[in-house]
Design an enzyme around this catalytic site. Structure first.
Site, short mmCIF file in Angstrom:
data_model
loop_
_atom_site.label_atom_id
_atom_site.label_comp_id
_atom_site.label_asym_id
_atom_site.label_seq_id
_atom_site.Cartn_x
_atom_site.Cartn_y
_atom_site.Cartn_z
NE ARG A 49 -3.30 0.30 3.01
CZ ARG A 49 -4.40 0.47 2.81
NH1 ARG A 49 -5.28 0.05 1.90
NH2 ARG A 49 -4.88 1.77 3.11
CG ASP A 86 -7.61 2.52 0.37
OD1 ASP A 86 -7.53 2.57 1.55
OD2 ASP A 86 -6.46 2.59 -0.52
NE ARG A 125 -2.97 5.62 11.66
CZ ARG A 125 -3.14 5.09 10.29
NH1 ARG A 125 -2.47 5.40 9.25
NH2 ARG A 125 -4.12 4.32 10.17
CE1 TYR A 135 -6.57 -1.12 5.02
CE2 TYR A 135 -4.73 -2.78 5.12
CZ TYR A 135 -5.18 -1.59 5.27
OH TYR A 135 -4.26 -0.68 6.00
CD GLU A 169 -5.52 5.11 13.64
OE1 GLU A 169 -5.53 6.05 13.30
OE2 GLU A 169 -5.40 3.87 12.92
NE ARG A 193 5.93 8.69 -4.87
CZ ARG A 193 5.18 8.92 -3.87
NH1 ARG A 193 5.84 9.61 -2.75
NH2 ARG A 193 3.83 8.84 -3.70
NE ARG A 239 -4.44 -5.25 15.80
CZ ARG A 239 -4.08 -5.72 16.87
NH1 ARG A 239 -5.02 -6.71 17.55
NH2 ARG A 239 -3.21 -5.09 17.83
N1 UDP Z 1 3.30 0.96 7.77
C1 UDP Z 1 4.28 0.80 8.49
N2 UDP Z 1 5.03 1.91 9.09
C2 UDP Z 1 4.46 3.09 9.02
C3 UDP Z 1 3.27 3.28 8.30
C4 UDP Z 1 2.46 1.98 7.47
O1 UDP Z 1 4.92 -0.24 8.60
O2 UDP Z 1 4.93 4.18 9.20
C5 UDP Z 1 2.65 -0.40 7.49
C6 UDP Z 1 2.08 -1.21 8.27
O3 UDP Z 1 2.11 -2.51 7.92
C7 UDP Z 1 0.50 -0.60 7.76
C8 UDP Z 1 0.45 -0.61 6.26
O4 UDP Z 1 1.88 -0.07 6.24
O5 UDP Z 1 -0.59 -1.64 8.21
C9 UDP Z 1 -0.42 0.03 5.40
O6 UDP Z 1 -0.29 1.47 6.09
P1 UDP Z 1 -1.53 2.48 5.43
O7 UDP Z 1 -1.06 3.92 6.29
O8 UDP Z 1 -1.99 2.37 4.23
O9 UDP Z 1 -2.75 1.91 6.55
P2 UDP Z 1 -4.26 2.38 7.16
O10 UDP Z 1 -3.96 3.95 7.00
O11 UDP Z 1 -5.20 1.94 6.20
O12 UDP Z 1 -4.32 2.03 8.43
#
Ligand code: UDP
Length: 392
Positions: free
Chosen positions: A180, A362, A290, A360, A311, A184, A259
């Site tokens: 996801r 979006d 976060r 999952y 969160e 880059r 989850r």
């Molecule tokens: N992830 C990570 N570190 C970060 C942010 C994301 O390892 O700082 C990984 C983690 O496994 C997460 C996945 O990337 O579940 C997808 O992140 P995303 O931000 O897309 O998740 P969402 O916002 O859907 O919770």
């Protein structure tokens, strides 16, 4: 008891995006829907409210991003969008890094300045850690992450975050989850790769209010489908269900895993608490993943007060909200049994959304899936554009 007292064409279980879009489009075609929603509000997890002039996303940051022009035009019928671009900072034990993984991150991690230097570093770490990978596909999230960005970034920015987010080892998680995030070799901190991105000015709830403000749509909040499941099924010819598919079938093949999350909101006397909309805490020890500071999502000026949300991931059980499906092999196979069962009842039931389809998704994918379901239901050609209500 008569639950279908108005001769509704549809019962829609859940007032989130899938159900609301379906009801709105069905109403356009003269069909009457009753939406029942277990919670006290519409909009599902896209629900937002305003506090101290700041739009707070109650269920975590919802940034709309898509490559799908129809979906982008569609949602903007209901609200004006700001030009927000998500740029996330990671805090690993007090050191800050830019996300997603890009030339800024590589410079912060290794001091590399060119794409060739960064790629060489990643290749070196990958070769040392994944000696048996060869040509095969990465088998799990850990292998996938190391093969994309090496061990240093995996250890500092992924492992701790991922394992607390999902409550299981990265070696026991599917590889696709880490894909996801963009990787880059340019200096670009945009968290998403999509062409269109933004947040509705004033929040998401207004979008749902506009969709559902219709004589052909009734919404009943605080109404749990399972309190009268048998009566609903007896009385409604067609039911769109957006809750957990395993619960719908009374867990007959076993329980799917989910989850959950918990959010702590705080109003703080400060102009600017953390200087960014999202900061990820990527170590394993910090109990939250976060921290969001909502004023930065709207580019609001400093005015003495700010609202932040922490969160916290948490284990799901039947008393908690399910936020994420756990799409590993075991659950995916179990879901297939439910999906097969659902197909056998397709004349009466439609299953939609993250929980109904155990995917999952979006937001934009839910919008697209809902519009496609409307296409199917009303035999609308794929050339029809819902944003403009015309063939294209
Ligand atoms: N992830 C990570 N570190 C970060 C942010 C994301 O390892 O700082 C990984 C983690 O496994 C997460 C996945 O990337 O579940 C997808 O992140 P995303 O931000 O897309 O998740 P969402 O916002 O859907 O919770």
């Amino acid at each position: 008891m008569t639950l279908n007292d108005k001769n509704y064409d549809y019962l829609i279980v859940g007032a989130g995006p899938f159900g609301s879009i379906f009801a709105y489009e069905a109403a356009k075609r003269g069909k009457r829907s009753l939406i029942i929603e277990k919670r006290a509000h519409i909009a599902g997890n896209m629900y937002t409210h305003t506090d101290h002039g700041i739009t707070v996303h109650d269920f975590g940051a919802h940034i709309f991003h898509t490559d799908n022009k129809e979906v982008w035009d569609y949602i903007r019928q209901f609200a004006e969008f700001n030009g927000y671009q998500n740029q996330v900072v990671a805090n690993y034990k007090g050191t800050l890094y830019n996300l997603p993984f890009n030339m800024n991150t590589f410079y912060e991690m290794w001091g590399t300045k060119t794409p060739a230097e960064a790629k060489a570093k990643i290749e070196e770490q990958k070769a040392a850690a994944l000696t048996d990978l060869g040509d095969r596909e990465p088998r799990n999230l850990e292998e996938q992450a190391i093969s994309l960005i090496g061990t240093d970034i995996y250890e500092k920015l992924i492992k701790g975050y991922t394992e607390k987010q999902w409550g299981r080892k990265a070696t026991e998680l599917p590889a696709f989850i880490i894909k996801r995030l963009p990787v880059r070799f340019i200096y670009d901190n945009n968290y998403f790769n999509h062409r269109y991105q933004g947040i509705p000015i004033g929040g998401y709830t207004q979008i749902f209010e506009k969709m559902l403000d219709n004589d052909l749509i009734d919404v009943r909040l605080n109404s749990d489908f399972f309190e009268h499941k048998d009566e609903y099924i007896a009385e409604f010819p067609r039911i769109l269900y957006t809750g957990m598919i395993d619960q719908f079938f009374d867990y007959k093949f076993g329980e799917l895993e989910y989850r959950s999350l918990r959010f702590e909101h705080e109003v703080i006397d400060s102009d600017n608490y953390q200087g960014n909309s999202v900061i990820n805490y990527t170590d394993a020890e910090t109990p939250y993943t976060r921290v969001m500071e909502w004023k930065h999502f709207d580019g609001l000026s400093d005015d003495g007060v700010t609202i932040i949300t922490k969160e916290y991931p948490q284990t799901w059980d039947r008393t908690k909200e399910a936020y994420y499906p756990v799409n590993d092999e075991k659950n995916t196979n179990l879901y297939k049994e439910y999906a097969k069962e659902a197909r056998q009842h397709k004349d009466q039931f439609i299953f939609g959304g993250r929980l109904g389809q155990y995917r999952y998704f979006d937001m934009d994918q839910v919008f697209n899936a809902a519009l496609n379901e409307v296409r199917k239901e009303f035999k609308i050609p794929s050339s029809f554009n819902f944003a403009h209500d015309e063939e294209h």
